[in-house]
Design an enzyme around this catalytic site. Structure first.
Site, PDB file in Angstrom:
ATOM      1  N   GLY A  10       0.809  -1.229   0.000  1.00 48.67           N
ATOM      2  CA  GLY A  10       0.000   0.000   0.000  1.00 48.67           C
ATOM      3  C   GLY A  10       0.834   1.266   0.000  1.00 48.67           C
ATOM      4  O   GLY A  10       0.442   2.263   0.616  1.00 48.67           O
ATOM      5  N   PRO A  11       1.977   1.300  -0.725  1.00 52.02           N
ATOM      6  CA  PRO A  11       2.914   2.436  -0.619  1.00 52.02           C
ATOM      7  C   PRO A  11       2.388   3.749  -1.200  1.00 52.02           C
ATOM      8  O   PRO A  11       2.955   4.801  -0.907  1.00 52.02           O
ATOM      9  CB  PRO A  11       4.136   1.957  -1.410  1.00 52.02           C
ATOM     10  CG  PRO A  11       3.574   1.006  -2.422  1.00 52.02           C
ATOM     11  CD  PRO A  11       2.448   0.296  -1.715  1.00 52.02           C
ATOM     12  N   ARG A  12       1.317   3.694  -2.003  1.00 45.24           N
ATOM     13  CA  ARG A  12       0.771   4.952  -2.563  1.00 45.24           C
ATOM     14  C   ARG A  12      -0.308   5.560  -1.675  1.00 45.24           C
ATOM     15  O   ARG A  12      -0.776   6.670  -1.909  1.00 45.24           O
ATOM     16  CB  ARG A  12       0.152   4.675  -3.944  1.00 45.24           C
ATOM     17  CG  ARG A  12       1.042   4.855  -5.134  1.00 45.24           C
ATOM     18  CD  ARG A  12       0.275   4.641  -6.426  1.00 45.24           C
ATOM     19  NE  ARG A  12      -0.469   3.396  -6.438  1.00 45.24           N
ATOM     20  CZ  ARG A  12      -1.787   3.314  -6.410  1.00 45.24           C
ATOM     21  NH1 ARG A  12      -2.519   4.404  -6.382  1.00 45.24           N
ATOM     22  NH2 ARG A  12      -2.370   2.127  -6.438  1.00 45.24           N
ATOM     23  N   THR A 100      -3.808  -2.176   8.655  1.00 44.97           N
ATOM     24  CA  THR A 100      -5.100  -2.234   7.963  1.00 44.97           C
ATOM     25  C   THR A 100      -6.170  -2.665   8.953  1.00 44.97           C
ATOM     26  O   THR A 100      -5.947  -3.569   9.759  1.00 44.97           O
ATOM     27  CB  THR A 100      -4.992  -3.246   6.790  1.00 44.97           C
ATOM     28  OG1 THR A 100      -3.933  -2.799   5.943  1.00 44.97           O
ATOM     29  CG2 THR A 100      -6.284  -3.334   6.012  1.00 44.97           C
ATOM     30  N   THR A 101      -7.333  -2.021   8.864  1.00 46.36           N
ATOM     31  CA  THR A 101      -8.408  -2.321   9.818  1.00 46.36           C
ATOM     32  C   THR A 101      -9.495  -3.161   9.146  1.00 46.36           C
ATOM     33  O   THR A 101      -9.438  -3.423   7.945  1.00 46.36           O
ATOM     34  CB  THR A 101      -8.984  -1.012  10.379  1.00 46.36           C
ATOM     35  OG1 THR A 101      -9.338  -0.164   9.285  1.00 46.36           O
ATOM     36  CG2 THR A 101      -7.980  -0.304  11.263  1.00 46.36           C
ATOM     37  N   ALA A 125      -2.592  -3.925  14.668  1.00 43.44           N
ATOM     38  CA  ALA A 125      -2.840  -2.753  15.520  1.00 43.44           C
ATOM     39  C   ALA A 125      -3.822  -1.821  14.822  1.00 43.44           C
ATOM     40  O   ALA A 125      -3.455  -1.169  13.848  1.00 43.44           O
ATOM     41  CB  ALA A 125      -1.529  -2.033  15.822  1.00 43.44           C
ATOM     42  N   PHE A 128      -2.141   3.041  15.652  1.00 42.89           N
ATOM     43  CA  PHE A 128      -0.730   3.157  16.021  1.00 42.89           C
ATOM     44  C   PHE A 128      -0.443   4.456  16.785  1.00 42.89           C
ATOM     45  O   PHE A 128       0.711   4.704  17.132  1.00 42.89           O
ATOM     46  CB  PHE A 128       0.140   3.133  14.765  1.00 42.89           C
ATOM     47  CG  PHE A 128       0.307   1.767  14.138  1.00 42.89           C
ATOM     48  CD1 PHE A 128       0.994   0.761  14.799  1.00 42.89           C
ATOM     49  CD2 PHE A 128      -0.203   1.490  12.877  1.00 42.89           C
ATOM     50  CE1 PHE A 128       1.168  -0.493  14.217  1.00 42.89           C
ATOM     51  CE2 PHE A 128      -0.040   0.240  12.289  1.00 42.89           C
ATOM     52  CZ  PHE A 128       0.648  -0.754  12.962  1.00 42.89           C
ATOM     53  N   HIS A 155     -14.309   9.649  10.945  1.00 49.95           N
ATOM     54  CA  HIS A 155     -13.194   9.473  10.005  1.00 49.95           C
ATOM     55  C   HIS A 155     -13.500  10.174   8.676  1.00 49.95           C
ATOM     56  O   HIS A 155     -14.656  10.465   8.375  1.00 49.95           O
ATOM     57  CB  HIS A 155     -12.945   7.984   9.744  1.00 49.95           C
ATOM     58  CG  HIS A 155     -12.185   7.313  10.856  1.00 49.95           C
ATOM     59  ND1 HIS A 155     -12.785   6.851  11.992  1.00 49.95           N
ATOM     60  CD2 HIS A 155     -10.847   7.044  10.990  1.00 49.95           C
ATOM     61  CE1 HIS A 155     -11.872   6.314  12.792  1.00 49.95           C
ATOM     62  NE2 HIS A 155     -10.691   6.417  12.216  1.00 49.95           N
ATOM     63  N   LYS A 159     -12.868   6.155   4.054  1.00 47.74           N
ATOM     64  CA  LYS A 159     -12.675   4.949   4.873  1.00 47.74           C
ATOM     65  C   LYS A 159     -13.684   3.882   4.461  1.00 47.74           C
ATOM     66  O   LYS A 159     -14.866   4.165   4.270  1.00 47.74           O
ATOM     67  CB  LYS A 159     -12.828   5.309   6.361  1.00 47.74           C
ATOM     68  CG  LYS A 159     -12.504   4.152   7.290  1.00 47.74           C
ATOM     69  CD  LYS A 159     -12.347   4.610   8.732  1.00 47.74           C
ATOM     70  CE  LYS A 159     -12.089   3.455   9.680  1.00 47.74           C
ATOM     71  NZ  LYS A 159     -10.859   2.716   9.354  1.00 47.74           N
ATOM     72  N   THR A 166     -10.458   0.995  15.644  1.00 40.56           N
ATOM     73  CA  THR A 166     -10.209   1.567  16.975  1.00 40.56           C
ATOM     74  C   THR A 166     -11.467   1.470  17.840  1.00 40.56           C
ATOM     75  O   THR A 166     -11.394   1.115  19.020  1.00 40.56           O
ATOM     76  CB  THR A 166      -9.779   3.041  16.832  1.00 40.56           C
ATOM     77  OG1 THR A 166      -8.651   3.078  15.966  1.00 40.56           O
ATOM     78  CG2 THR A 166      -9.412   3.654  18.165  1.00 40.56           C
TER      79      THR A 166
END
Ligand code: NAP
Length: 266
Positions: A10-12, A100-101, A125, A128, A155, A159, A166
């Site tokens: 997911g670097p972008r 990632t949630t 997590a 973070f 949010h 999303k 959380t």
């Protein structure tokens, strides 16, 4: 100690962009590859706004782990890919750090079993940010004394999962100290579906999605003649990176799955 060799999925993305920056800046980390939905065969320098480095881009996690030797996978993608990536990492001896949630209690249980069988560290997590962990802990402390609780999480409107990871984690931590309890009037009726929010052991969770928001949560507690509100606001995504860094360092010393950053902070 050798550098920790890392793959980022997911670097972008909004979180992934921050994670790439953090990993490249940390002396003890070495970014070996990234997994994107596109740009396979290119390098990180071809990805918009990323530093000019000769780091390969894959569009498939299995191919990436077959070709790249790595210690840790940082996943900041989407619920379904996060789960698939976590499993591929564990099956290939790579320790996953999953931001990632969208994980259910059952899924966490299943991945915990796989990690235990493989004797491999893993971290999932949902938040973070240290302040968010403190919010959850304070809410858990207060829930013993004020067990009527509603959670409002807010949010940005991109999303995908609701309620947020959380909020789910907060409700789960509260449930460790609070018996299931029906709240509100036993005869209450929703005139509009969803008006009372979702229900986790009687704790109502309300999800707000709006442009302009980052990540915010209020835990509201009520008792006779008084209310208590515990609130956390993430103003910038850089808030998450010290926690990602701590999770990467900690996962190297674990041989089981840890759910939630709070267990690593203690
Ligand atoms: P985002 O901006 O939408 O980024 C997600 C990125 O993942 C996109 O670039 C997407 O590419 C990519 N992606 C999707 N499927 C993929 C796959 N199979 N392989 C590789 N890349 C893939 O989302 P975000 O705001 O960064 O959030 C990412 C995740 O982190 C979400 O689950 C979010 O809830 C979670 N999050 C966690 C924390 C925490 O503290 N743990 C904090 C904030 C957010 P495309 O656009 O091409 O699909």
């Amino acid at each position: 100690m050798n550098n920790i060799r890392i793959i980022i999925a997911g670097p972008r993305g909004k979180m992934g962009t921050e994670a790439v920056k953090m990993v490249l800046e940390a002396d003890q980390f070495e970014l070996k590859a990234v997994v994107d939905t596109k740009n396979a065969g290119k390098t990180l320098q071809d990805l918009n706004g990323q530093p000019a480095l000769n780091i390969p881009v894959y569009d498939d996690m299995t191919t990436c782990v077959n070709e790249i030797e790595a210690d840790v996978l940082i996943d900041l993608t989407r619920p379904e890919s996060g789960k698939a990536h976590l499993e591929i990492a564990l099956q290939n001896g790579i320790r996953p750090v999953i931001g990632t949630t969208g994980f259910s209690d059952e899924e966490i249980e299943r991945y915990s079993q796989i990690a235990e069988e493989k004797e491999l560290g893993a971290v999932i997590a949902p938040n973070f940010a240290v302040g968010a962990i403190l919010m959850m802990k304070f809410a858990q402390m207060a829930a013993k004394f004020m067990p009527d609780i509603e959670i409002i999480e807010q949010h940005h409107d991109q999303k995908l999962d609701a309620p947020s990871g959380t909020a789910m984690k907060t409700a789960q931590m509260i449930s460790e100290v609070r018996s299931p309890k029906q709240q509100g009037n036993p005869n209450e009726k929703e005139e509009l579906e969803g008006a009372r929010g979702s229900d986790y052991n009687g704790i109502r969770i309300h999800s707000v999605r709006l442009p302009g928001l980052v990540a915010h949560q209020e835990v509201l507690m009520g008792a006779t003649g008084q209310t208590l509100t515990i609130r956390h606001d993430t103003i910038d995504r850089s808030a998450f990176m010290p926690g990602v860094k701590m999770a990467v360092e900690s996962v190297m010393k674990l041989d089981l799955l840890v759910y939630g950053l709070e267990s690593l902070m203690e």
